[in-house]
Design an enzyme around this catalytic site. Structure first.
Site, PDB file in Angstrom:
ATOM      1  N   SER A   1       0.594  -1.048  -0.274  1.00  0.00           N
ATOM      2  CA  SER A   1       0.491   0.233   0.539  1.00  0.00           C
ATOM      3  C   SER A   1       1.235   1.078  -0.087  1.00  0.00           C
ATOM      4  CB  SER A   1      -0.635  -0.075   1.409  1.00  0.00           C
ATOM      5  OG  SER A   1      -1.726  -0.935   0.898  1.00  0.00           O
TER       6      SER A   1
ATOM      7  N   HIS B   1      -3.483   0.705  -4.769  1.00  0.00           N
ATOM      8  CA  HIS B   1      -3.174  -0.881  -5.167  1.00  0.00           C
ATOM      9  C   HIS B   1      -3.109  -1.316  -6.959  1.00  0.00           C
ATOM     10  CE1 HIS B   1      -1.789  -3.484  -1.545  1.00  0.00           C
ATOM     11  NE2 HIS B   1      -2.420  -2.538  -1.253  1.00  0.00           N
TER      12      HIS B   1
ATOM     13  N   HIS C   1      -5.334  -9.126  -0.951  1.00  0.00           N
ATOM     14  CA  HIS C   1      -5.588 -10.021   0.341  1.00  0.00           C
ATOM     15  C   HIS C   1      -6.031 -10.462   0.741  1.00  0.00           C
ATOM     16  CE1 HIS C   1      -3.962  -6.066  -0.585  1.00  0.00           C
ATOM     17  NE2 HIS C   1      -2.699  -6.172   0.958  1.00  0.00           N
TER      18      HIS C   1
ATOM     19  N   TYR D   1      -8.534 -10.499   2.867  1.00  0.00           N
ATOM     20  CA  TYR D   1      -9.528  -9.943   3.608  1.00  0.00           C
ATOM     21  C   TYR D   1     -10.762  -9.249   2.242  1.00  0.00           C
ATOM     22  CZ  TYR D   1      -7.219  -5.318   2.645  1.00  0.00           C
ATOM     23  OH  TYR D   1      -6.173  -4.863   1.980  1.00  0.00           O
ATOM     24  N   GLU D   2      -9.404  -9.364   0.706  1.00  0.00           N
ATOM     25  CA  GLU D   2     -10.605  -8.845  -0.052  1.00  0.00           C
ATOM     26  C   GLU D   2     -11.622 -10.158  -0.552  1.00  0.00           C
ATOM     27  OE1 GLU D   2      -9.035  -6.542  -3.507  1.00  0.00           O
ATOM     28  OE2 GLU D   2      -6.654  -6.958  -1.827  1.00  0.00           O
TER      29      GLU D   2
ATOM     30  N   ALA E   1       3.136  -1.814   4.194  1.00  0.00           N
ATOM     31  CA  ALA E   1       2.741  -0.600   4.959  1.00  0.00           C
ATOM     32  C   ALA E   1       2.547  -1.903   6.246  1.00  0.00           C
ATOM     33  CB  ALA E   1       1.262   0.166   4.075  1.00  0.00           C
TER      34      ALA E   1
ATOM     35  N   MET F   1      -1.732  -7.094   7.004  1.00  0.00           N
ATOM     36  CA  MET F   1      -2.361  -7.576   6.800  1.00  0.00           C
ATOM     37  C   MET F   1      -1.873  -8.553   5.761  1.00  0.00           C
ATOM     38  SD  MET F   1      -5.970  -5.162   6.847  1.00  0.00           S
ATOM     39  CE  MET F   1      -5.436  -4.071   8.132  1.00  0.00           C
ATOM     40  N   SER F   2      -0.745  -8.400   4.768  1.00  0.00           N
ATOM     41  CA  SER F   2       0.286  -9.194   4.111  1.00  0.00           C
ATOM     42  C   SER F   2       0.764 -10.401   4.515  1.00  0.00           C
ATOM     43  CB  SER F   2      -0.054  -8.082   2.410  1.00  0.00           C
ATOM     44  OG  SER F   2       1.107  -7.198   3.305  1.00  0.00           O
TER      45      SER F   2
ATOM     46  N   ASN G   1       1.906   4.195  10.174  1.00  0.00           N
ATOM     47  CA  ASN G   1       0.691   4.501  11.378  1.00  0.00           C
ATOM     48  C   ASN G   1       1.861   3.543  12.555  1.00  0.00           C
ATOM     49  OD1 ASN G   1      -0.161   1.735  10.257  1.00  0.00           O
ATOM     50  ND2 ASN G   1      -1.649   2.030  12.206  1.00  0.00           N
TER      51      ASN G   1
ATOM     52  N   HIS H   1      -7.162   4.052   6.451  1.00  0.00           N
ATOM     53  CA  HIS H   1      -6.122   3.783   4.944  1.00  0.00           C
ATOM     54  C   HIS H   1      -5.364   4.890   4.461  1.00  0.00           C
ATOM     55  CE1 HIS H   1      -4.599   0.459   1.709  1.00  0.00           C
ATOM     56  NE2 HIS H   1      -5.649   1.392   0.668  1.00  0.00           N
TER      57      HIS H   1
HETATM   58  N1  HPA Z   1      -2.968  -2.561  11.425  1.00  0.00           N
HETATM   59  C1  HPA Z   1      -2.791  -3.334  10.658  1.00  0.00           C
HETATM   60  N2  HPA Z   1      -2.078  -3.320   9.019  1.00  0.00           N
HETATM   61  C2  HPA Z   1      -1.967  -2.241   8.550  1.00  0.00           C
HETATM   62  C3  HPA Z   1      -1.688  -1.487  10.075  1.00  0.00           C
HETATM   63  C4  HPA Z   1      -2.520  -0.989  11.443  1.00  0.00           C
HETATM   64  O1  HPA Z   1      -1.764  -0.428  11.984  1.00  0.00           O
HETATM   65  N3  HPA Z   1      -1.345  -0.091   8.767  1.00  0.00           N
HETATM   66  C5  HPA Z   1      -0.703  -0.871   8.321  1.00  0.00           C
HETATM   67  N4  HPA Z   1      -1.064  -1.961   7.559  1.00  0.00           N
END
Ligand code: HPA
Length: 280
Positions: free
Chosen positions: A33, A64, A86, A88-89, A116, A217-218, A241, A255
């Protein structure tokens, strides 16, 4: 595709890619991302949309782009994924990792994974990078592993060692590049969750307690499948973050925040990845 993809699907996808470019890539790079612009560095680029490759999962997420960029980066023949699909998609673990199987069919030896991620480690700040030296396969522990199901021995072993997942030589190269170029690079453990929800403060405190430094998440399924196929793996998280560990605290995860941090991270990630590629 309803049933799990097989070697025939991987070969069909690989044949289609060869039809777009005869280049024999040595390195595959997956851009997470906000990190897609790193592919702008690729020379003599041939661009292929995922939708034009049979069986390829198409990412539905902002940030993406859903394109392969095939060409040269720092003298290496590379194939770059601008964005990934992903779990989750709604894709299965086998669908999410199909591109890695296809890269193996194309002769790729080294897989560089970027993502990310949220910083769990209290020393981490937005815009830092973390070299992944190990991971916690949280989704796999609950039963969703990309190697679940019949094993094709032509692709790899039934039971896979995971004690050397992130290649030591590649890690040493990345650390050397970071020192030389004064890049902020931590080393730590990536926790792979399913998403798409971000973590609760209690999740964050728990993941920190079990040894996680960054959460995303990847990456974990791709690293597993790459090792199954005998590829060498490097992983880098861009800390987009800082994970929130108090209830009713200031700010919230989004996001948009992840994509904004990507802009800060792209030049750093580019220097790191290109530095490693130049030294291969
Ligand atoms: N948590 C999960 N996945 C993420 C995060 C997060 O804080 N930041 C970017 N992808």
């Amino acid at each position: 595709m309803t049933s799990a993809p097989t070697r025939q699907h991987f070969e069909e996808a690989a044949a289609a890619i060869r039809g777009f470019s005869p280049l024999q890539p040595r390195v595959a790079l997956v851009l997470g991302s906000g990190l897609n612009p790193l592919a702008d560095q690729v020379e003599d680029a041939v661009v292929v949309r995922y939708g034009d490759i049979p069986h390829f999962p198409v990412s539905t997420i902002a940030g993406h782009q859903g394109r392969l960029v095939i060409g040269h980066l720092k003298g290496n023949p590379v194939i770059v994924m601008q964005g990934r699909a992903h779990y989750y998609e709604g894709y299965s673990m086998q669908q999410v990792t199909l591109p890695v199987r296809v890269f193996r069919q194309l002769g790729v030896e080294i897989l560089m994974l970027t993502n990310a991620a949220g910083g769990l480690n209290k020393q981490y700040h937005t815009g830092d990078m973390m070299l992944i030296n190990d991971h916690i396969n949280y989704v796999g522990m609950a039963g969703e592993n990309p190697l679940r199901g019949p094993n094709d021995p032509e692709l790899g072993p039934r039971f896979l060692d995971m004690s050397r997942t992130y290649d030591r030589e590649l890690r040493e190269l990345a650390l050397a590049v970071a020192t030389e170029e004064k890049l902020p690079l931590h080393q730590g453990v990536y926790v792979g969750l399913a998403g798409p929800t971000f973590e609760t403060p209690a999740d964050v405190r728990f993941l920190r307690m079990i040894g996680g430094d960054a959460v995303g998440m990847s990456t974990v399924p791709e690293a597993i499948v790459a090792r199954h196929g005998g590829m060498r793996v490097m992983g880098v998280s861009g800390i987009s973050n800082v994970a929130i560990d108090v209830i009713d605290g200031e700010g919230e995860a989004s996001h948009e925040e992840v994509l904004e941090a990507g802009a800060l991270l792209v030049p750093r990630m580019t220097s790191l990845i290109c530095g490693v590629l130049a030294r291969l």
